[in-house]
Write a protein that holds these residues in place. Structure first.
Motif, PDB file in Angstrom:
ATOM      1  N   ALA A   1       0.815  -1.218   0.000  1.00 17.28           N
ATOM      2  CA  ALA A   1       0.000   0.000   0.000  1.00 17.28           C
ATOM      3  C   ALA A   1       0.850   1.270   0.000  1.00 17.28           C
ATOM      4  O   ALA A   1       0.403   2.310  -0.488  1.00 17.28           O
ATOM      5  CB  ALA A   1      -0.944   0.005   1.198  1.00 17.28           C
ATOM      6  N   MET A   2       2.058   1.192   0.552  1.00 16.47           N
ATOM      7  CA  MET A   2       2.895   2.403   0.605  1.00 16.47           C
ATOM      8  C   MET A   2       3.209   2.963  -0.777  1.00 16.47           C
ATOM      9  O   MET A   2       2.942   4.135  -1.048  1.00 16.47           O
ATOM     10  CB  MET A   2       4.170   2.125   1.402  1.00 16.47           C
ATOM     11  CG  MET A   2       3.935   2.003   2.893  1.00 16.47           C
ATOM     12  SD  MET A   2       5.480   1.812   3.816  1.00 16.47           S
ATOM     13  CE  MET A   2       4.840   1.500   5.465  1.00 16.47           C
ATOM     14  N   PRO A   3       3.756   2.156  -1.699  1.00 15.52           N
ATOM     15  CA  PRO A   3       4.018   2.720  -3.028  1.00 15.52           C
ATOM     16  C   PRO A   3       2.752   2.943  -3.847  1.00 15.52           C
ATOM     17  O   PRO A   3       2.657   3.918  -4.605  1.00 15.52           O
ATOM     18  CB  PRO A   3       4.919   1.671  -3.687  1.00 15.52           C
ATOM     19  CG  PRO A   3       4.584   0.397  -2.992  1.00 15.52           C
ATOM     20  CD  PRO A   3       4.284   0.788  -1.576  1.00 15.52           C
ATOM     21  N   PHE A   4       1.747   2.049  -3.699  1.00 15.02           N
ATOM     22  CA  PHE A   4       0.563   2.157  -4.537  1.00 15.02           C
ATOM     23  C   PHE A   4      -0.365   3.301  -4.136  1.00 15.02           C
ATOM     24  O   PHE A   4      -1.184   3.745  -4.939  1.00 15.02           O
ATOM     25  CB  PHE A   4      -0.202   0.826  -4.545  1.00 15.02           C
ATOM     26  CG  PHE A   4       0.490  -0.260  -5.315  1.00 15.02           C
ATOM     27  CD1 PHE A   4       1.084   0.008  -6.534  1.00 15.02           C
ATOM     28  CD2 PHE A   4       0.556  -1.545  -4.824  1.00 15.02           C
ATOM     29  CE1 PHE A   4       1.740  -0.983  -7.254  1.00 15.02           C
ATOM     30  CE2 PHE A   4       1.201  -2.551  -5.531  1.00 15.02           C
ATOM     31  CZ  PHE A   4       1.798  -2.270  -6.749  1.00 15.02           C
ATOM     32  N   THR A   5      -0.263   3.770  -2.885  1.00 13.85           N
ATOM     33  CA  THR A   5      -1.032   4.956  -2.475  1.00 13.85           C
ATOM     34  C   THR A   5      -0.121   6.165  -2.325  1.00 13.85           C
ATOM     35  O   THR A   5      -0.577   7.243  -1.969  1.00 13.85           O
ATOM     36  CB  THR A   5      -1.764   4.714  -1.146  1.00 13.85           C
ATOM     37  OG1 THR A   5      -0.804   4.529  -0.093  1.00 13.85           O
ATOM     38  CG2 THR A   5      -2.674   3.503  -1.224  1.00 13.85           C
ATOM     39  N   TYR A   6       1.184   5.960  -2.585  1.00 13.63           N
ATOM     40  CA  TYR A   6       2.202   7.012  -2.481  1.00 13.63           C
ATOM     41  C   TYR A   6       2.193   7.634  -1.095  1.00 13.63           C
ATOM     42  O   TYR A   6       2.265   8.841  -0.922  1.00 13.63           O
ATOM     43  CB  TYR A   6       1.989   8.088  -3.544  1.00 13.63           C
ATOM     44  CG  TYR A   6       3.276   8.711  -4.021  1.00 13.63           C
ATOM     45  CD1 TYR A   6       4.121   8.023  -4.884  1.00 13.63           C
ATOM     46  CD2 TYR A   6       3.654   9.975  -3.613  1.00 13.63           C
ATOM     47  CE1 TYR A   6       5.305   8.572  -5.322  1.00 13.63           C
ATOM     48  CE2 TYR A   6       4.852  10.539  -4.053  1.00 13.63           C
ATOM     49  CZ  TYR A   6       5.663   9.833  -4.903  1.00 13.63           C
ATOM     50  OH  TYR A   6       6.849  10.386  -5.327  1.00 13.63           O
ATOM     51  N   SER A   7       2.074   6.770  -0.083  1.00 12.36           N
ATOM     52  CA  SER A   7       1.991   7.270   1.289  1.00 12.36           C
ATOM     53  C   SER A   7       2.423   6.189   2.278  1.00 12.36           C
ATOM     54  O   SER A   7       1.836   5.096   2.304  1.00 12.36           O
ATOM     55  CB  SER A   7       0.566   7.726   1.612  1.00 12.36           C
ATOM     56  OG  SER A   7       0.403   7.944   2.992  1.00 12.36           O
ATOM     57  N   ILE A   8       3.416   6.503   3.093  1.00 10.46           N
ATOM     58  CA  ILE A   8       3.830   5.588   4.157  1.00 10.46           C
ATOM     59  C   ILE A   8       2.712   5.448   5.178  1.00 10.46           C
ATOM     60  O   ILE A   8       2.438   4.366   5.693  1.00 10.46           O
ATOM     61  CB  ILE A   8       5.115   6.098   4.823  1.00 10.46           C
ATOM     62  CG1 ILE A   8       6.276   6.045   3.826  1.00 10.46           C
ATOM     63  CG2 ILE A   8       5.465   5.263   6.054  1.00 10.46           C
ATOM     64  CD1 ILE A   8       7.547   6.702   4.306  1.00 10.46           C
ATOM     65  N   ALA A   9       2.039   6.552   5.475  1.00 12.34           N
ATOM     66  CA  ALA A   9       0.965   6.546   6.463  1.00 12.34           C
ATOM     67  C   ALA A   9      -0.186   5.640   6.038  1.00 12.34           C
ATOM     68  O   ALA A   9      -0.741   4.894   6.842  1.00 12.34           O
ATOM     69  CB  ALA A   9       0.463   7.970   6.706  1.00 12.34           C
ATOM     70  N   ASN A  10      -0.572   5.705   4.766  1.00  9.13           N
ATOM     71  CA  ASN A  10      -1.661   4.851   4.286  1.00  9.13           C
ATOM     72  C   ASN A  10      -1.287   3.378   4.381  1.00  9.13           C
ATOM     73  O   ASN A  10      -2.116   2.528   4.717  1.00  9.13           O
ATOM     74  CB  ASN A  10      -2.018   5.200   2.837  1.00  9.13           C
ATOM     75  CG  ASN A  10      -2.829   6.468   2.736  1.00  9.13           C
ATOM     76  OD1 ASN A  10      -3.429   6.915   3.708  1.00  9.13           O
ATOM     77  ND2 ASN A  10      -2.828   7.077   1.556  1.00  9.13           N
ATOM     78  N   GLY A  11      -0.039   3.059   4.070  1.00 12.11           N
ATOM     79  CA  GLY A  11       0.409   1.678   4.181  1.00 12.11           C
ATOM     80  C   GLY A  11       0.283   1.173   5.604  1.00 12.11           C
ATOM     81  O   GLY A  11      -0.191   0.057   5.849  1.00 12.11           O
ATOM     82  N   LEU A  12       0.708   1.996   6.555  1.00  6.79           N
ATOM     83  CA  LEU A  12       0.577   1.632   7.961  1.00  6.79           C
ATOM     84  C   LEU A  12      -0.889   1.469   8.359  1.00  6.79           C
ATOM     85  O   LEU A  12      -1.249   0.541   9.085  1.00  6.79           O
ATOM     86  CB  LEU A  12       1.242   2.693   8.839  1.00  6.79           C
ATOM     87  CG  LEU A  12       2.768   2.639   8.925  1.00  6.79           C
ATOM     88  CD1 LEU A  12       3.298   3.910   9.565  1.00  6.79           C
ATOM     89  CD2 LEU A  12       3.213   1.436   9.734  1.00  6.79           C
ATOM     90  N   ALA A  13      -1.715   2.374   7.882  1.00  7.26           N
ATOM     91  CA  ALA A  13      -3.142   2.323   8.220  1.00  7.26           C
ATOM     92  C   ALA A  13      -3.774   1.018   7.751  1.00  7.26           C
ATOM     93  O   ALA A  13      -4.427   0.304   8.528  1.00  7.26           O
ATOM     94  CB  ALA A  13      -3.865   3.518   7.594  1.00  7.26           C
ATOM     95  N   PHE A  14      -3.578   0.689   6.472  1.00  8.09           N
ATOM     96  CA  PHE A  14      -4.162  -0.544   5.934  1.00  8.09           C
ATOM     97  C   PHE A  14      -3.588  -1.772   6.638  1.00  8.09           C
ATOM     98  O   PHE A  14      -4.292  -2.751   6.871  1.00  8.09           O
ATOM     99  CB  PHE A  14      -3.895  -0.635   4.424  1.00  8.09           C
ATOM    100  CG  PHE A  14      -4.610   0.417   3.628  1.00  8.09           C
ATOM    101  CD1 PHE A  14      -5.807   0.951   4.057  1.00  8.09           C
ATOM    102  CD2 PHE A  14      -4.072   0.883   2.437  1.00  8.09           C
ATOM    103  CE1 PHE A  14      -6.469   1.920   3.324  1.00  8.09           C
ATOM    104  CE2 PHE A  14      -4.720   1.849   1.688  1.00  8.09           C
ATOM    105  CZ  PHE A  14      -5.924   2.373   2.133  1.00  8.09           C
ATOM    106  N   GLY A  15      -2.307  -1.713   6.979  1.00  2.00           N
ATOM    107  CA  GLY A  15      -1.682  -2.838   7.653  1.00  2.00           C
ATOM    108  C   GLY A  15      -2.253  -3.081   9.032  1.00  2.00           C
ATOM    109  O   GLY A  15      -2.558  -4.225   9.400  1.00  2.00           O
ATOM    110  N   PHE A  16      -2.409  -2.004   9.812  1.00  4.08           N
ATOM    111  CA  PHE A  16      -2.967  -2.141  11.161  1.00  4.08           C
ATOM    112  C   PHE A  16      -4.406  -2.637  11.127  1.00  4.08           C
ATOM    113  O   PHE A  16      -4.795  -3.512  11.905  1.00  4.08           O
ATOM    114  CB  PHE A  16      -2.906  -0.791  11.894  1.00  4.08           C
ATOM    115  CG  PHE A  16      -1.635  -0.573  12.649  1.00  4.08           C
ATOM    116  CD1 PHE A  16      -1.384  -1.244  13.834  1.00  4.08           C
ATOM    117  CD2 PHE A  16      -0.669   0.296  12.171  1.00  4.08           C
ATOM    118  CE1 PHE A  16      -0.210  -1.051  14.538  1.00  4.08           C
ATOM    119  CE2 PHE A  16       0.513   0.496  12.858  1.00  4.08           C
ATOM    120  CZ  PHE A  16       0.746  -0.172  14.049  1.00  4.08           C
TER     121      PHE A  16
END
Length: 433
Positions: free
Chosen positions: A381-396
């Motif tokens: 999700a980090m590269p595909f949403t261009y956001s480290i925060a979004n990747g963390l959000a989806f992961g949690f």
């Protein structure tokens, strides 16, 4: 014992002054683009570009210097990409707030961020992050770096049909980036000191002959910072309509910075028992830089993922960060020279580091899907949403849901439920979530 050894404990970390300085130069060259990109983006919001240029250099130097002396970490700070775009294009141009009010929102979010850090809530959050997600953060940042690098080199290009596609590999920029990448990998394999920096310098020199790069001089007097200094409007920031903006700033700052700090620190081998106190200090350093930046006149400051390039070059202490800080101060006077390194010259370094960061995938237990799947979601999700925060959000959120419905609730740290709930609230209730 000399000054550098006393302050930065170089021998304890198995490094030298030369290695740290080269690492600092490497980190700086991979992130120097921000001193030109940030004024351009915030200028679109009506802010004076020259003043933003000065504010960018000053807060990068100040924040990184705090990181150097207080935390002794090889991590650099500067106004964050993504956060500046949200500031300019969403808060100001789309929502209609003044840039002064937006700066006020950054200030308030920075104060909240600092309080969360002082009262150890960030430390609790970090302790509550499952090991699988910690590995995923490093991998996700690597993938994120790879996308940035390929985009900067012109190897990846936008496409209406497929979103991304292969760029024009016949351009001098793409060819030089590819050659620079191979040069870095070969030199690193041969254990040549400063391999990454040599690659960046080689591509930059070649750009003058083959890619139309132009020498723009060396020295220039720094512009005035007065038009943006202390121009924030805190009263407007506390108005009802912008409270959501403050929360978004806060959440993104919290997880972008925390994710980057953890990812880069783990890459440097600093997330080990007995050294966590330095991580806590680094969290305080980047917290203080956010509201300081709003006073100077720029969007949120954060830890830079490009610091991984310096870590790969051998940076292990605050001397690496101090080198970066000094170079940012120098940019106030040598802006033309600082801008001579093109993005496609630093792209090979970022892509090389990205490749190495993927090794963390081997740490995952691939037989436990409730651990692997959330980790994969985080990283992808980090590269595909261009956001480290979004990747963390989806992961949690994925981690909490899978553990809940597979009867493993007791194995989950309570902080995971809190973080997952906050992110769900953000996605469901906040505009643009």
């Amino acid at each position: 014992m000399n000054w550098t050894e006393r302050v930065f404990k170089l021998q304890e970390h198995g490094t030298t002054v030369r290695t740290e300085v080269v690492a600092g130069l490497t980190t700086f060259l991979t992130m120097a683009y921000i001193i030109f990109v940030n004024p351009s983006i915030l200028g679109d919001a009506g802010m004076p570009k020259d003043s933003v240029f000065v504010a960018t250099c000053l807060i990068a130097a100040l924040g990184t210097m705090i990181m150097a002396f207080y935390a002794n970490y090889p991590i650099a700070l500067a106004p964050g990409m993504g956060l500046n775009a949200y500031f300019a294009y969403v808060v100001v141009l789309h929502m209609g707030f003044t840039w002064q009010a937006a700066l006020g929102a950054v200030f308030v979010s920075g104060c909240l961020f600092l309080l969360v850090t002082i009262f150890k809530l960030r430390e609790l959050i970090i302790r509550g992050i499952p090991h699988s997600l910690r590995y995923a953060i490093t991998v996700g940042i690597g993938l994120f770096l790879a996308l940035i690098a390929l985009k900067s080199a012109g190897i990846v290009a936008p496409s209406k049909a497929t979103y991304v596609t292969l760029g024009d590999l016949h351009t001098p920029q793409a060819v030089l980036a590819v050659l620079g990448f191979f040069l870095i990998v070969v030199l690193d394999r041969l254990k040549v000191p400063g391999a990454i920096l040599i690659g960046i310098v080689a591509v930059t020199i070649a750009s003058f002959f083959f890619a139309g790069n132009e020498f723009r001089g060396i020295f220039s007097a720094p512009p005035s910072i007065a038009p943006t200094f202390l121009q924030l409007d805190i009263k407007a920031a506390l108005a009802g309509g912008i409270l959501n903006v403050i929360l978004v700033f806060f959440l993104v700052e919290l997880f972008d910075a925390t994710g980057t700090l953890m990812g880069v620190a783990k890459r440097a081998g600093l997330l080990v028992p007995g050294k966590m106190d330095r991580l806590n200090k680094s969290l305080l350093a980047d917290s203080a830089a956010i509201f300081a930046g709003s006073l100077l006149g720029t969007s949120s400051t954060t830890a830079y993922v490009e610091s991984a390039a310096g870590v790969q070059a051998g940076g292990r202490t605050g001397l690496t960060a101090l080198t970066v800080a000094v170079l940012f101060l120098a940019c106030l006077f040598i802006a033309p020279l600082a801008g001579v390194v093109p993005a496609y010259a630093t792209a090979p370094a970022l892509f090389f580091v990205a490749c190495l960061m993927l090794r963390e995938l081997t740490e995952l237990d691939w037989n436990e899907t409730t651990e692997v799947v959330p980790a994969a979601v985080t990283a992808l999700a980090m590269p595909f949403t261009y956001s480290i925060a979004n990747g963390l959000a989806f992961g949690f959120i994925t981690y909490a849901v899978l553990k809940l419905f597979t009867g493993q609730v007791r194995q989950v740290h309570w902080m995971v439920w809190v973080i997952g709930g906050v992110f769900l609230f953000k996605f469901i209730w906040l505009p643009g979530g």
